[in-house]
Write a protein that holds these residues in place. Structure first.
Motif, PDB file in Angstrom:
ATOM      1  N   UNK A 173       0.774  -1.226   0.000  1.00 33.07           N
ATOM      2  CA  UNK A 173       0.000   0.000   0.000  1.00 33.07           C
ATOM      3  C   UNK A 173       0.810   1.283   0.000  1.00 33.07           C
ATOM      4  N   UNK A 174       2.132   1.184  -0.119  1.00 32.09           N
ATOM      5  CA  UNK A 174       2.983   2.371  -0.113  1.00 32.09           C
ATOM      6  C   UNK A 174       3.625   2.524  -1.488  1.00 32.09           C
ATOM      7  N   UNK A 175       3.638   3.763  -2.002  1.00 34.34           N
ATOM      8  CA  UNK A 175       4.226   4.022  -3.318  1.00 34.34           C
ATOM      9  C   UNK A 175       5.752   4.006  -3.233  1.00 34.34           C
ATOM     10  N   UNK A 176       6.393   3.238  -4.126  1.00 38.22           N
ATOM     11  CA  UNK A 176       7.854   3.204  -4.231  1.00 38.22           C
ATOM     12  C   UNK A 176       8.241   3.636  -5.648  1.00 38.22           C
ATOM     13  N   UNK A 177       9.220   4.524  -5.740  1.00 38.88           N
ATOM     14  CA  UNK A 177       9.777   4.855  -7.057  1.00 38.88           C
ATOM     15  C   UNK A 177      11.094   4.102  -7.201  1.00 38.88           C
ATOM     16  N   UNK A 178      11.254   3.391  -8.303  1.00 33.39           N
ATOM     17  CA  UNK A 178      12.502   2.638  -8.461  1.00 33.39           C
ATOM     18  C   UNK A 178      13.404   3.289  -9.507  1.00 33.39           C
ATOM     19  N   UNK A 231       5.365  -9.424  -6.588  1.00 37.71           N
ATOM     20  CA  UNK A 231       3.953  -9.171  -6.285  1.00 37.71           C
ATOM     21  C   UNK A 231       3.609  -7.691  -6.434  1.00 37.71           C
ATOM     22  N   UNK A 232       4.085  -7.067  -7.508  1.00 41.83           N
ATOM     23  CA  UNK A 232       3.856  -5.647  -7.744  1.00 41.83           C
ATOM     24  C   UNK A 232       2.423  -5.394  -8.226  1.00 41.83           C
ATOM     25  N   UNK A 233       1.891  -4.245  -7.806  1.00 45.77           N
ATOM     26  CA  UNK A 233       0.575  -3.801  -8.241  1.00 45.77           C
ATOM     27  C   UNK A 233       0.660  -2.304  -8.545  1.00 45.77           C
ATOM     28  N   UNK A 234      -0.381  -1.775  -9.194  1.00 46.00           N
ATOM     29  CA  UNK A 234      -0.437  -0.334  -9.423  1.00 46.00           C
ATOM     30  C   UNK A 234      -1.289   0.317  -8.332  1.00 46.00           C
ATOM     31  N   UNK A 235      -1.564   1.597  -8.466  1.00 49.59           N
ATOM     32  CA  UNK A 235      -2.306   2.316  -7.432  1.00 49.59           C
ATOM     33  C   UNK A 235      -3.734   1.798  -7.273  1.00 49.59           C
ATOM     34  N   UNK A 236      -4.230   1.081  -8.278  1.00 50.79           N
ATOM     35  CA  UNK A 236      -5.571   0.486  -8.196  1.00 50.79           C
ATOM     36  C   UNK A 236      -5.536  -0.946  -7.686  1.00 50.79           C
ATOM     37  N   UNK A 237      -4.350  -1.404  -7.232  1.00 53.69           N
ATOM     38  CA  UNK A 237      -4.147  -2.750  -6.693  1.00 53.69           C
ATOM     39  C   UNK A 237      -4.309  -3.836  -7.755  1.00 53.69           C
ATOM     40  N   UNK A 238      -4.066  -3.468  -9.019  1.00 59.81           N
ATOM     41  CA  UNK A 238      -4.081  -4.429 -10.120  1.00 59.81           C
ATOM     42  C   UNK A 238      -2.659  -4.907 -10.385  1.00 59.81           C
ATOM     43  N   UNK A 239      -2.494  -6.211 -10.566  1.00 58.22           N
ATOM     44  CA  UNK A 239      -1.163  -6.780 -10.781  1.00 58.22           C
ATOM     45  C   UNK A 239      -0.519  -6.209 -12.033  1.00 58.22           C
ATOM     46  N   UNK A 240       0.733  -5.772 -11.915  1.00 56.56           N
ATOM     47  CA  UNK A 240       1.508  -5.272 -13.057  1.00 56.56           C
ATOM     48  C   UNK A 240       2.955  -5.730 -12.905  1.00 56.56           C
ATOM     49  N   UNK A 288       5.064   5.110 -10.003  1.00 62.15           N
ATOM     50  CA  UNK A 288       5.523   4.363  -8.829  1.00 62.15           C
ATOM     51  C   UNK A 288       5.026   2.922  -8.838  1.00 62.15           C
ATOM     52  N   UNK A 289       5.649   2.127  -7.994  1.00 63.85           N
ATOM     53  CA  UNK A 289       5.307   0.718  -7.841  1.00 63.85           C
ATOM     54  C   UNK A 289       4.728   0.518  -6.445  1.00 63.85           C
ATOM     55  N   UNK A 290       3.723  -0.358  -6.339  1.00 61.49           N
ATOM     56  CA  UNK A 290       3.153  -0.741  -5.049  1.00 61.49           C
ATOM     57  C   UNK A 290       3.306  -2.263  -4.912  1.00 61.49           C
ATOM     58  N   UNK A 291       3.142  -2.747  -3.677  1.00 60.42           N
ATOM     59  CA  UNK A 291       3.267  -4.187  -3.443  1.00 60.42           C
ATOM     60  C   UNK A 291       2.027  -4.715  -2.737  1.00 60.42           C
ATOM     61  N   UNK A 292       1.684  -5.942  -3.079  1.00 59.60           N
ATOM     62  CA  UNK A 292       0.444  -6.534  -2.597  1.00 59.60           C
ATOM     63  C   UNK A 292       0.511  -6.849  -1.108  1.00 59.60           C
ATOM     64  N   UNK A 293       1.687  -7.227  -0.613  1.00 56.82           N
ATOM     65  CA  UNK A 293       1.825  -7.604   0.797  1.00 56.82           C
ATOM     66  C   UNK A 293       3.040  -6.909   1.398  1.00 56.82           C
TER      67      UNK A 293
END
Length: 569
Positions: free
Chosen positions: A94-99, A121-130, A167-172
């Motif tokens: 749930x936290x935005x990371x810029x890589x 297990x990356x997701x976007x801001x909408x929690x969709x897997x990317x 940015x990248x988000x993570x599911x867990x």
């Protein structure tokens, strides 16, 4: 370790492994403690043409490079790429990371300046897997910042083009994996940054001629943690032990305890007591569950001696083939660590370890993660300045250590271990190859026996001797030492898998060249068993063939791993 048929760059880097040490300059900058800073050269998993290269301008003095072989640009990311490397890192959900990646293109060419990046297990801001590993979705990362922009030396870049990337988000929350796969060849990478704060909108350095070297950093996540305290930590059977769970929670409380005492008995008490009725080395484990549903695990080591105050000691010998390269031609230290944990040794001799790529520290950390207990290690290069060598990894504390450089640039690592309070002197070594180099190995055998004689009994030697039973060099060693495997074989306690039945010449490659010896003068030491497990993955055919009848599946090395069990009195 015999040489193999040429396979492009992997053989080149193997032959060029023992080059002079490097000199690095400059002062490291420090990111925020919440930022992930990875050194790409320390990737425990490397496949295909990616290989660690010495580079004094890179962070830590090393980069991971992908040579320019003139391959066409890969237009679509691959679900199962051949050329990639992987690292693990901690991050929150749930936290935005810029890589960001710091890279350098061969000859500053735009045809050598991009990779694909994926996560576990990356997701976007909408929690969709990317951008998931194992899919054809990936973030293209291009060193050139925009059409017509200049490439010059090291530069920082992200997944944007002519602007800031997303940015990248993570599911867990927990440990995640980043995979970097080839898009265009000819690129070198030294640093990867995932920032939830400092570098969310600004790169760590310049896009061209950058000199920023950040200190490596893996932030500690605020989460549930547990460790185990035992009282006492050792003793004679029957031994009554009190267990305490040391728990750290950010919120809530512990709702369940699940203890396994390592001898088949369990408990759900918060602070149980348990009596061990037999001797042995036990690894009690604990799993806790919190009121919020989080879990944490811990393990410890407990030595229970018999009436004669004996201690069990399992010795493992493993040539991990030049930094963990399996017969699938993939470097995967995590796979080696998993086998070490599965074989449950007390001390391990590891040969062809890449000290220059930080493998000793990485392996020790990975084995700790997989077993839940602390391990100790000592490492010796083949000769001073060589990035390849041998390593001793031990559950038991290392009281002291030393190293000896034999003729023909081959090493001995020595460690005095405290095994349940008893001193054991352990040696790991590697003898000269090729097969025709018997005279060199005979000189090394004499040096090994002479060096070992300076240490007190009991003495155990393990290593890749590149020679089988009955050769002059092994005969020299056996003037003072006994073969642990052969003793187990004579007692009918040696076990191997069906394609490679127990025998004096049970294979490592085409014959047994890995050995575990113990001194004939060690009256307080006896052999109880020997084992060569089946480490093959029969679902995957090997890329690197070793030419034996059991060559049917991928191994974590081109040698068989082996153990010899001792009792120390």
């Amino acid at each position: 370790m015999p040489s193999l048929p040429k396979r492009g760059l992997s053989v080149y880097f193997r032959n060029m492994a023992c080059i002079a040490g490097i000199i690095t300059s400059g002062i490291l900058a420090h990111a925020n403690t919440s930022d992930v800073v990875l050194y790409a050269s320390k990737a425990p998993v490397k496949s295909g043409t990616w290989a660690v290269v010495v580079d004094s301008t890179a962070a830590g003095g090393y980069a991971i490079g992908n040579p320019n072989l003139g391959a066409a640009k890969i237009s679509t990311p691959l679900a199962t790429p051949k050329n990639y490397f992987q690292l693990s890192f901690p991050a929150y959900s749930g936290k935005a990371y810029h890589f960001w990646i710091r890279a350098r293109s061969l000859n500053n060419a735009t045809s050598n300046d991009s990779v694909y990046v994926q996560f576990s297990d990356s997701v976007n801001s909408s929690k969709t897997a990317v951008y998931r590993i194992g899919t054809t979705s990936a973030a293209p990362v291009i060193l050139q910042s925009c059409s017509g922009a200049t490439i010059q030396g090291w530069g920082w870049t992200d997944n944007g083009w002519c602007g800031l990337g997303s940015p990248i988000y993570f599911q867990t929350t927990g440990t995640h994996t980043i995979r970097v796969q080839t898009r265009e060849d000819g690129l070198s990478i030294d640093q990867i940054v995932l920032s939830p704060q400092t570098y969310l909108s600004t790169a760590p350095g310049k896009t061209v001629n950058d000199t920023i070297k950040l200190a490596a950093n893996l932030p500690a996540l605020s989460s549930t943690n547990v460790s185990i305290t035992t009282n006492p930590t050792s003793g004679s059977a029957p031994l009554s032990v009190n267990f305490t769970a040391n728990v750290t929670l950010t919120s809530g409380s512990v709702s369940a305890y699940s203890w396994n005492f390592g001898d088949g008995q369990t408990s759900t008490a918060a602070s149980p007591s348990h009596t061990y009725s037999t001797s042995g080395n036990f690894s009690p484990t604990l799993k806790i569950t919190t009121s919020g549903g989080a879990t944490a695990n811990a393990s410890t080591l407990l030595s229970v001696s018999g009436s004669s105050s004996s201690v069990k000691l399992r010795v493992m010998e493993a040539n991990i083939f030049y930094g963990g390269r399996g017969t699938d031609n993939i470097i995967n230290l995590a796979r080696d660590a998993a086998w070490i944990a599965k074989m449950n040794p007390d001390v391990v001799s590891l040969v062809e370890v890449l000290g220059g790529s930080n493998d000793p520290q990485t392996l020790t950390s990975l084995v700790k993660q997989k077993t839940g207990i602390s391990w100790y290690y000592t490492y010796a290069p083949k000769y001073p300045g060589c990035p390849e060598g041998v390593m001793i990894l031990s559950k038991w504390p290392i009281v002291s250590s030393s190293q000896y450089f034999m003729k023909y640039q081959m090493p001995i690592a020595q460690a005095t271990l405290s095994v349940g309070g008893k001193r054991v002197n352990f040696f790991s070594t590697h003898f000269q190859w090729p097969a025709s180099a018997s005279s060199e190995r005979q000189a090394e055998a004499n040096q090994l026996v002479s060096f070992a004689s300076k240490f007190a009994e009991p003495r155990i030697i393990a290593g890749d001797f590149n020679a089988q039973d009955g050769t002059p060099e092994i005969n020299i060693v056996e003037q003072k030492f006994l073969s642990g495997w052969n003793i187990a074989l004579s007692h009918k306690t040696a076990v191997a898998y069906s394609d490679n039945p127990p025998d004096q010449y049970t294979r490592t490659r085409k014959s047994r060249i890995d050995h575990v010896f113990y001194s004939k003068g060690a009256t307080n030491l006896s052999v109880t068993a020997g084992k060569v497990p089946d480490t093959r993955n029969l679902a995957i055919a090997p890329v690197i063939k070793i030419g034996t009848s059991d060559d049917k599946g991928v191994r974590p090395s081109d040698h068989n791993f082996m153990t010899v069990d001792f009792t120390v009195y």
